[in-house]
Design a protein around this motif. Sequence first.
Motif, PDB file in Angstrom:
ATOM      1  N   ARG A 167     125.502  38.646 126.381  1.00 45.33           N
ATOM      2  CA  ARG A 167     126.548  37.688 125.998  1.00 45.33           C
ATOM      3  C   ARG A 167     127.543  37.488 127.133  1.00 45.33           C
ATOM      4  N   ASP A 168     127.892  38.551 127.813  1.00 46.94           N
ATOM      5  CA  ASP A 168     128.798  38.417 128.959  1.00 46.94           C
ATOM      6  C   ASP A 168     128.148  37.581 130.054  1.00 46.94           C
ATOM      7  N   GLU A 216     115.814  30.416 132.913  1.00 45.13           N
ATOM      8  CA  GLU A 216     114.777  31.316 133.426  1.00 45.13           C
ATOM      9  C   GLU A 216     114.731  32.628 132.637  1.00 45.13           C
ATOM     10  N   ASP A 217     115.902  33.103 132.210  1.00 44.85           N
ATOM     11  CA  ASP A 217     115.969  34.402 131.541  1.00 44.85           C
ATOM     12  C   ASP A 217     116.023  34.221 130.024  1.00 44.85           C
ATOM     13  N   MET A 218     114.947  33.726 129.445  1.00 46.81           N
ATOM     14  CA  MET A 218     114.914  33.569 127.995  1.00 46.81           C
ATOM     15  C   MET A 218     114.936  34.912 127.256  1.00 46.81           C
ATOM     16  N   PRO A 219     114.307  35.976 127.762  1.00 44.24           N
ATOM     17  CA  PRO A 219     114.461  37.260 127.063  1.00 44.24           C
ATOM     18  C   PRO A 219     115.925  37.676 126.957  1.00 44.24           C
ATOM     19  N   GLY A 220     116.685  37.469 128.053  1.00 48.92           N
ATOM     20  CA  GLY A 220     118.100  37.823 128.018  1.00 48.92           C
ATOM     21  C   GLY A 220     118.878  36.982 127.025  1.00 48.92           C
ATOM     22  N   LEU A 221     118.594  35.674 126.974  1.00 47.12           N
ATOM     23  CA  LEU A 221     119.312  34.811 126.044  1.00 47.12           C
ATOM     24  C   LEU A 221     118.963  35.169 124.599  1.00 47.12           C
ATOM     25  N   MET A 222     117.712  35.535 124.347  1.00 50.51           N
ATOM     26  CA  MET A 222     117.355  35.993 123.001  1.00 50.51           C
ATOM     27  C   MET A 222     118.061  37.296 122.664  1.00 50.51           C
ATOM     28  N   HIS A 223     118.244  38.164 123.642  1.00 52.05           N
ATOM     29  CA  HIS A 223     118.997  39.400 123.396  1.00 52.05           C
ATOM     30  C   HIS A 223     120.425  39.094 122.953  1.00 52.05           C
ATOM     31  N   ALA A 224     120.981  37.993 123.459  1.00 53.88           N
ATOM     32  CA  ALA A 224     122.367  37.651 123.155  1.00 53.88           C
ATOM     33  C   ALA A 224     122.531  37.056 121.764  1.00 53.88           C
ATOM     34  N   PHE A 271     109.780  36.378 117.744  1.00 49.05           N
ATOM     35  CA  PHE A 271     109.277  37.451 116.884  1.00 49.05           C
ATOM     36  C   PHE A 271     109.257  38.782 117.641  1.00 49.05           C
ATOM     37  N   ALA A 272     108.775  38.749 118.884  1.00 42.83           N
ATOM     38  CA  ALA A 272     108.715  39.967 119.687  1.00 42.83           C
ATOM     39  C   ALA A 272     110.102  40.520 119.983  1.00 42.83           C
ATOM     40  N   ALA A 273     111.090  39.618 120.090  1.00 44.31           N
ATOM     41  CA  ALA A 273     112.462  40.034 120.380  1.00 44.31           C
ATOM     42  C   ALA A 273     113.210  40.495 119.133  1.00 44.31           C
ATOM     43  N   GLY A 274     112.562  40.421 117.982  1.00 41.54           N
ATOM     44  CA  GLY A 274     113.195  40.889 116.761  1.00 41.54           C
ATOM     45  C   GLY A 274     114.162  39.900 116.151  1.00 41.54           C
ATOM     46  N   LEU A 275     114.037  38.608 116.476  1.00 39.32           N
ATOM     47  CA  LEU A 275     114.913  37.596 115.894  1.00 39.32           C
ATOM     48  C   LEU A 275     114.260  36.969 114.669  1.00 39.32           C
ATOM     49  N   PRO A 276     115.025  36.776 113.585  1.00 37.41           N
ATOM     50  CA  PRO A 276     114.505  35.936 112.504  1.00 37.41           C
ATOM     51  C   PRO A 276     114.460  34.489 112.975  1.00 37.41           C
ATOM     52  N   VAL A 277     113.523  33.724 112.440  1.00 37.16           N
ATOM     53  CA  VAL A 277     113.274  32.360 112.925  1.00 37.16           C
ATOM     54  C   VAL A 277     113.301  31.398 111.745  1.00 37.16           C
ATOM     55  N   LEU A 278     113.891  30.224 111.965  1.00 35.11           N
ATOM     56  CA  LEU A 278     113.759  29.150 110.980  1.00 35.11           C
ATOM     57  C   LEU A 278     113.383  27.861 111.691  1.00 35.11           C
ATOM     58  N   SER A 279     112.629  27.034 110.991  1.00 32.50           N
ATOM     59  CA  SER A 279     112.185  25.735 111.493  1.00 32.50           C
ATOM     60  C   SER A 279     113.060  24.657 110.851  1.00 32.50           C
TER      61      SER A 279
END
Length: 442
Positions: free
Chosen positions: A215-216, A281-289, A306-314
């Motif tokens: 986030r920072d 470029e850093d989508m894993p980092g943005l998903m972490h945030a 899903f791999a990053a542990g985020l719930p998903v909605l369409s």
Amino acid sequence: MAQRDDLMPTTAPSVSASALPASGPRRIAIISASVGAGHDGAAAGLADRLAAHGFLVDRYDFLDLLPARTGRLICDVYHRMLTWAPAGYQRLYAATEHASRPGALWRALFRGAEQPTLRALEPDTCAVVSTYPGASQVLGTLRRRGLLRVPAFTYLTDFSVHALWVAPGIDAHLAVHAVPAAQAHAQGAAAVTVVGPVTGPRFAPATDEQRRAARDRFGLPGQEPLALLVAGSWGVGPVRRAAAEIRETGVAVPVVVCGRNQALADALRGDGIEHAFGWVEDMPGLMHACDVLVQNAGGLTSLEAFAAGLPVLSYRCIPGHGRTNAAALDEAGLAAWIREPADLGPVLAELLHGPRGRAQRAAGLELHRSAPGPVPAIAAGTGPQPAAGAQPVTSRRPARRRPSLAVAGAAATLSLGIAATIACTEAPARLPAVTHYLDGDW
């Protein structure tokens, strides 16, 4: 019985298992397509895993194998349809979704890619994998004719299976989940196997420390719930409307990724959406945030979430595969599909704070843990496996040759037909509103 012209033997060169070396690294070719980023992303992840298992990997872009540069033209027309004429694209998709075989013009165009495909493959290739339906159609035909004598696999990158994905002659169809596997089987696909998804190792659940640092790094609020809104590498769909509606719920702050659509990012900032990014470029980092993913196409980014542990909605899905993928993900219990704006806030709250969110996180993580991935299935079809150890991954571009007049004519006719569909399927009163289509707000 008359023999079909598209199955007649030709004098084309062949790729044969007899050319394989007795020892040393074995070579696998992956044919993807730079239509958006999802097919290429799946191909890249698969290539990395095959290389780590000791295979030499060559990657090809199917658009480069099509004649007379029609691959790029068709990709551009497809992009324009999604942007300017979504209703027209929906009608085309629905009309072909369950067709028993491609139309005559598509078959002529695919026929023009057969010789370039055979010429591009190295003689010691021991298997070919397609992550794009058009490539699967070509490989299936080459296998049926006996011109490609090594196994050909289709890795189904979508959660829903359009008829073009299922090609007679393909040795095995590899699916990420049981829902697309069942769809492929129902359409007659051979040797359907659930193998699970392929995503990068950095897509993993974040620790509290990783979340704060991310986030920072992205300049995001430290404490508020964040909804990551994605629209693919093209940034298409009613993204501005979706971002505004997420903000209006008061449940989460929208964080929008616009891909390569910089005009959309600028428009969102003009709308007061503070956290709007172009290509990240850093989508894993943005998903972490972030705390939840909102998507409109159901492609690779959903699997990464899903791999990053985020719930998903369409939500506010793009036509065609966006809607069928949303339905399949909902059926699988992996992503809620919101069809009415009034449901957006309550479902966001459930995913962020309730048991529904915990259940979807668990299901998404289990999807990655419960299946071995496509590499074992592919390796089993190539004979003795090589010794483990990273090998080079090579991107190759085939040499250009002049296509036959018949193939070039078919390609031109197909492209003009698609372009004509764009012109004819939208009401004239809507066509002048180009700026709304371009920024994805249709």
